[in-house]
Structures are given as structure tokens and as C-alpha cells.
Design a protein around this motif. Structure first.
Motif, PDB file in Angstrom:
ATOM      1  N   GLU A   4      88.368  47.757  58.337  1.00  0.00           N
ATOM      2  CA  GLU A   4      87.675  47.140  57.193  1.00  0.00           C
ATOM      3  C   GLU A   4      87.069  45.800  57.587  1.00  0.00           C
ATOM      4  OE1 GLU A   4      90.530  47.134  53.968  1.00  0.00           O
ATOM      5  OE2 GLU A   4      89.810  49.091  53.320  1.00  0.00           O
ATOM      6  N   ARG A  62      82.098  53.487  47.303  1.00  0.00           N
ATOM      7  CA  ARG A  62      81.832  52.752  48.533  1.00  0.00           C
ATOM      8  C   ARG A  62      80.360  52.850  48.924  1.00  0.00           C
ATOM      9  NH1 ARG A  62      86.003  53.167  53.680  1.00  0.00           N
ATOM     10  NH2 ARG A  62      85.999  50.935  54.166  1.00  0.00           N
ATOM     11  N   THR A  65      84.448  46.125  44.041  1.00  0.00           N
ATOM     12  CA  THR A  65      85.262  47.225  43.513  1.00  0.00           C
ATOM     13  C   THR A  65      85.855  48.037  44.655  1.00  0.00           C
ATOM     14  OG1 THR A  65      83.240  48.563  43.344  1.00  0.00           O
ATOM     15  CG2 THR A  65      83.943  47.388  41.367  1.00  0.00           C
ATOM     16  N   GLN A  66      85.064  48.229  45.716  1.00  0.00           N
ATOM     17  CA  GLN A  66      85.547  48.824  46.961  1.00  0.00           C
ATOM     18  C   GLN A  66      84.874  48.089  48.112  1.00  0.00           C
ATOM     19  OE1 GLN A  66      86.229  52.943  47.822  1.00  0.00           O
ATOM     20  NE2 GLN A  66      85.803  53.552  45.702  1.00  0.00           N
ATOM     21  N   ARG A  67      85.619  47.858  49.164  1.00  0.00           N
ATOM     22  CA  ARG A  67      85.063  47.128  50.307  1.00  0.00           C
ATOM     23  C   ARG A  67      83.952  47.961  50.947  1.00  0.00           C
ATOM     24  NH1 ARG A  67      86.729  43.041  54.060  1.00  0.00           N
ATOM     25  NH2 ARG A  67      88.535  42.630  52.739  1.00  0.00           N
TER      26      ARG A  67
END
Length: 279
Positions: free
Chosen positions: A26, A109, A149-151
Motif C-alpha cells: 500500500e 478502489r 474511503t479506500q487507499r
């Protein structure tokens, strides 16, 4: 969620390892390499292969990091207040969302491309450190905090025009795209020009790599340029025999697709003159 290349993009083993490592960790994937080696296209192919939407942020010399977050149009708000427009009461009407904000707030994503980061001011990467690390930033005008909200999968490209700060490099997974060897280039050509005759391809690529290795060359031709050159050779229906040098000129056929400045053209003209003088 693993990347292994696509039908239209030949990814080497080390490149696929780098992409998947960045996704697993990530962390942003920082990709360097010669211009024309497919750095920008990599992000698009990762997006296609993983079935994720893509957001592109193309960096210019005038780009500021703040623009990736948001821009506040104070001038428009002042003008509207003078005109008595009611929308001045809501400051969010004058906030323009940047590419990072869009990537953070997209459902699911996304792949975020930050293209040619080395074009911007040297402080540009440092100004994004906290946002890329924490995946959030504060909007001072509205008092809200925007959190991802999502990486997103972040791919950052650089042509090495300037060094990037150490603090920024520590937060990235790094990969340098080596220029393709002959075998890899054959695979790339096959994707773009399927069915090309082997004799023509061998003769063309041999000449292409000889040009790249020529001492004194100011700009080496890239992958995208050899693909353009081959397209022209096919359009002109040239053969491997046609590519043979006749001694009168060291310049390749249709050299304008490969040599992009007068210094390099003059270099090959001088080489031909020297060869003729030795006869």
C-alpha cells in the motif's frame, strides 16, 4: 488482486513484481526510465488489468501540490458577494476538487496516476508527503477532513529530470524500467504489429539497436519511436533488403521517426562521409 500484464502491454517479470509489491505494501509505486518506455501506459494497463477506474494527474512545471487536493476560488466568491448572489453563503460552491480528492472519495478502489512528478518544483513531492502517507487532508475553508474511503493504487512516473527528496523516496516502492532487450522488444512489436515478417523485424531491430549504441547520440530513440518506425516500414511495404545501407548514407530509411534533432542527423551524415572517405 495481482497484475501480470495485459494482451496489449508486455510486462517483464521484475515489473510485475514491483507493481504487486506496491499494491501489497500500500505504497506509491515510483517508476523511472527513459522517455517512451511505457511508464504512463503502465498505470493505464494496471487499471485495465485489475478492472479499476483510473484518475490521471499530469504534472506541469507550474503545478502546485495544493491543486491535487483542492482549489478555493476566492475571486469568484467576492464577485458573487458584490452581485448579491445567495450561493456565497455556502463556501463549498467555490471549492474545486483536485485529483487526490477525487481518488479519495471515489467508491471502491481506483488507480491514481501522478505523471512526470519531476517536472514540478522540487518542493512538490514534499508537499504531498502527509497526504499520501495518511490518506487524508484538511479543507480549511469548510473545516472538513477528507479521508480516503479506500487507499488508491498510486503510480508515480519520473523522467529523472531532477532528483526527488529522500523523505519522499522512503515512502515509495521504486522500480526502474530498463530499456527492453531484443527478445523483449520482439514481443512488444508482436503486440502492436502482429504477423510482421521475421526478416524485416530482425533487420529493423538490428539497425535500431545499432543507432542506440552510436557514440555521441544526443537522444536515443525509444520504444514508442521504433514502433512508429516499423509502422512506416510496413506502410511503405519495405523489406529487409530495402533496409540495407548502400554506403551513400548512414541514415536509416525514414529516419525522421527515430532521430528527433538535427545534431543526431548530422552525426550520421558525418559517419557516412567518413566511410566514403576511407574507400
Amino acid at each position: 488482486m495481482r497484475f501480470s500484464g495485459t494482451e496489449t502491454y508486455v510486462a517483464t517479470d521484475d515489473l510485475t513484481v514491483a507493481v504487486n509489491a506496491a499494491v501489497t505494501l500500500e505504497r506509491p509505486l515510483l517508476v523511472k526510465g527513459e522517455p517512451g518506455t511505457g511508464k504512463t501506459e503502465l498505470a493505464r494497463q494496471v487499471s485495465a488489468a485489475l478492472g479499476l477506474p483510473m484518475i490521471e494527474w499530469h504534472i506541469k512545471s507550474t503545478t502546485k501540490a495544493q491543486q491535487g487536493l483542492y482549489e478555493y476560488d476566492a475571486v469568484s466568491r467576492l464577485r458573487d458577494s458584490q452581485l448579491g448572489d445567495d450561493k456565497v453563503n455556502d463556501v463549498s460552491n467555490y471549492i474545486k476538487k483536485g485529483k487526490l480528492w477525487q481518488a479519495f472519495q471515489t467508491e471502491g478502489r481506483v488507480v491514481l496516476l501522478i505523471d512526470e512528478i519531476d517536472k514540478a518544483d522540487i518542493e512538490f513531492p514534499n508537499d504531498l508527503l502527509q497526504e499520501l502517507d495518511r490518506m487524508e487532508f484538511h479543507v480549511y475553508e469548510t473545516g472538513e477532513t477528507v479521508t480516503a474511503t479506500q487507499r488508491p493504487i498510486i503510480i508515480i512516473t519520473s523522467n529523472n529530470e531532477k532528483e526527488l527528496p529522500d523523505a519522499f523516496l522512503r515512502r515509495c516502492f521504486f522500480h526502474y524500467i530498463q530499456f527492453p532487450d531484443m527478445d523483449t522488444m520482439r514481443k512488444i512489436v508482436e503486440v502492436h504489429h502482429p504477423g510482421i515478417k521475421d526478416a524485416l523485424l530482425t533487420a529493423a531491430l538490428t539497425q535500431f539497436y545499432e543507432i542506440r549504441e552510436q557514440q555521441g547520440l544526443k537522444k536515443k530513440p525509444s520504444t514508442s519511436e521504433v514502433l512508429d518506425w516499423l509502422k512506416l516500414l510496413l506502410a511503405e511495404d519495405l523489406t529487409a533488403e530495402d533496409l540495407k545501407k548502400d554506403g551513400a548514407s548512414a541514415l536509416p530509411k525514414l529516419h525522421g521517426a527515430l532521430l528527433k534533432n538535427e545534431q543526431d542527423v548530422h552525426l550520421f551524415e558525418r559517419l557516412a562521409f567518413m566511410v566514403r572517405g576511407q574507400r
